[in-house]
Design a protein around this motif. Structure first.
Motif, short mmCIF file in Angstrom:
data_model
loop_
_atom_site.label_atom_id
_atom_site.label_comp_id
_atom_site.label_asym_id
_atom_site.label_seq_id
_atom_site.Cartn_x
_atom_site.Cartn_y
_atom_site.Cartn_z
N GLY A 32 -5.64 -5.85 1.84
CA GLY A 32 -5.37 -5.04 0.79
C GLY A 32 -5.27 -3.61 0.82
N GLU A 33 -5.87 -3.04 1.73
CA GLU A 33 -5.71 -1.37 2.02
C GLU A 33 -4.46 -1.47 2.76
OE1 GLU A 33 -8.01 1.70 4.33
OE2 GLU A 33 -9.33 0.48 2.92
N VAL A 34 -4.55 -2.18 4.06
CA VAL A 34 -3.25 -2.05 4.77
C VAL A 34 -1.91 -2.10 4.08
CG1 VAL A 34 -2.07 -3.34 6.64
CG2 VAL A 34 -4.56 -2.82 6.66
N LYS A 35 -1.91 -2.88 3.16
CA LYS A 35 -0.64 -3.16 2.22
C LYS A 35 -0.59 -1.93 1.35
CE LYS A 35 1.76 -6.45 -0.59
NZ LYS A 35 1.51 -7.80 -1.20
N ALA A 36 -1.69 -1.72 0.38
CA ALA A 36 -1.55 -0.51 -0.72
C ALA A 36 -1.39 0.82 -0.05
CB ALA A 36 -2.82 -0.70 -1.61
N VAL A 71 2.01 -1.32 4.72
CA VAL A 71 2.54 -2.60 5.77
C VAL A 71 2.75 -3.65 4.90
CG1 VAL A 71 1.74 -3.64 7.88
CG2 VAL A 71 0.89 -1.40 7.76
N PRO A 72 3.95 -4.35 5.24
CA PRO A 72 4.08 -5.58 4.44
C PRO A 72 2.93 -6.54 4.96
CG PRO A 72 5.77 -4.66 5.67
CD PRO A 72 4.78 -4.01 6.26
N VAL A 73 2.25 -7.25 3.82
CA VAL A 73 1.55 -8.19 4.13
C VAL A 73 1.73 -9.37 3.10
CG1 VAL A 73 -0.94 -9.09 4.16
CG2 VAL A 73 -0.36 -6.74 4.72
N SER A 74 2.21 -10.64 3.60
CA SER A 74 2.68 -11.80 2.60
C SER A 74 1.50 -12.44 1.95
CB SER A 74 3.52 -12.72 3.32
OG SER A 74 2.97 -13.30 4.19
N GLU A 75 1.81 -13.16 0.96
CA GLU A 75 0.61 -13.92 0.48
C GLU A 75 0.12 -14.90 1.52
OE1 GLU A 75 -1.36 -13.64 -2.48
OE2 GLU A 75 -0.42 -11.79 -2.65
N ARG A 76 0.98 -15.36 2.20
CA ARG A 76 0.57 -16.58 3.08
C ARG A 76 -0.14 -15.88 4.35
NH1 ARG A 76 1.20 -16.53 8.14
NH2 ARG A 76 2.78 -14.79 7.86
N ALA A 77 0.28 -14.66 4.62
CA ALA A 77 -0.95 -14.20 5.67
C ALA A 77 -1.94 -13.71 5.05
CB ALA A 77 -0.03 -12.63 6.20
N LEU A 78 -2.17 -13.19 4.02
CA LEU A 78 -3.51 -12.90 3.32
C LEU A 78 -4.22 -14.38 3.23
CD1 LEU A 78 -5.63 -11.26 2.12
CD2 LEU A 78 -4.49 -11.62 -0.15
N GLY A 79 -3.82 -15.37 2.73
CA GLY A 79 -4.49 -16.47 2.80
C GLY A 79 -5.07 -17.26 4.32
N MET A 80 -3.90 -17.25 5.13
CA MET A 80 -4.14 -17.61 6.48
C MET A 80 -5.20 -16.89 7.27
SD MET A 80 -2.26 -20.46 6.80
CE MET A 80 -2.74 -20.83 5.06
N THR A 81 -5.28 -15.54 6.96
CA THR A 81 -6.34 -14.66 7.44
C THR A 81 -7.94 -15.03 7.03
OG1 THR A 81 -4.70 -12.88 7.98
CG2 THR A 81 -7.06 -12.36 7.94
N GLN A 82 -7.76 -15.01 5.62
CA GLN A 82 -9.00 -15.61 4.98
C GLN A 82 -9.50 -16.92 5.46
OE1 GLN A 82 -7.41 -15.73 0.95
NE2 GLN A 82 -8.46 -13.94 0.28
N LEU A 83 -8.40 -17.84 5.69
CA LEU A 83 -8.93 -19.16 6.29
C LEU A 83 -9.51 -19.23 7.82
CD1 LEU A 83 -8.93 -22.32 6.13
CD2 LEU A 83 -6.47 -22.13 6.61
N VAL A 84 -8.65 -18.43 8.49
CA VAL A 84 -9.10 -18.02 9.89
C VAL A 84 -10.41 -17.44 10.10
CG1 VAL A 84 -8.53 -17.08 12.22
CG2 VAL A 84 -6.66 -18.32 10.74
N VAL A 85 -10.54 -16.49 9.38
CA VAL A 85 -12.04 -15.70 9.32
C VAL A 85 -12.98 -16.61 8.74
CG1 VAL A 85 -13.04 -13.91 8.00
CG2 VAL A 85 -11.10 -13.28 8.86
N SER A 86 -12.78 -17.46 7.89
CA SER A 86 -13.57 -18.19 7.30
C SER A 86 -14.07 -19.38 8.59
CB SER A 86 -13.46 -19.09 6.10
OG SER A 86 -14.20 -20.05 5.72
#
Length: 159
Positions: free
Chosen positions: A43-47, A51-66
């Motif tokens: 969120g900070e990287v984007k706001a 840096v463009p961060v897609s919703e897919r990238a956010l969701g996939m990052t959360q999933l991989v971290v988890s």
């Protein structure tokens, strides 16, 4: 839980590196904390940094971290360290734990309950690496920030 976040290591005249990291005790409560760190970081990287961060990238990052932090908590005693870095057009998710045994991906079996974390990580990542460290191991996945059907990450070929 200890946490460090920021853009340290900046050199004059260069674009500052974007990263966040945290060390956790290794109990199950750190899984949610790790996801929250990833969400806040992207969120900070984007706001803040544009840096463009897609919703897919956010969701996939959360999933991989988890998945990676869950594996570390489940299979390795002691602390877990999470490092998130923007590398080219991707976020590099890196998880260290104290167990030197390298993870293996179980053969695909839709009837199997559990042990799908690495399968999932490999399916949604553009790059994946497991490396032994002097103590323990580090598992790293690369996730494209922008939606690209070809999965191309500009300027990067590996985690």
């Amino acid at each position: 839980m200890g946490q460090t976040a920021g853009n340290q290591g900046q050199k004059t005249g260069e674009r500052e590196p974007l990263w966040a990291s945290a060390a956790f005790d290794g109990d199950s409560s750190c899984i949610g904390a790790a996801r929250r760190l990833a969400t806040g970081f992207l969120g900070e990287v984007k706001a803040v940094h544009g840096v463009p961060v897609s919703e897919r990238a956010l969701g996939m990052t959360q999933l991989v971290v988890s998945e990676l932090v869950t594996n570390a908590v489940k299979y390795a005693p002691g602390p877990v360290m999470l490092d998130l870095r923007i590398v080219g057009g991707a976020v590099r998710v890196s998880v260290w734990d104290s167990d030197p045994v390298l993870p293996d991906v179980a053969a695909t079996d839709p009837r199997r309950v559990g042990r799908h974390g690495l399968e999932i990580t490999l399916a949604v990542s553009q790059g994946y690496e497991v490396r032994r460290e002097p103590v323990g191991k580090r598992v790293t996945a690369l996730i494209a920030l922008a939606d690209d059907p070809g999965g191309h990450i500009a300027g990067s070929t590996a985690p």
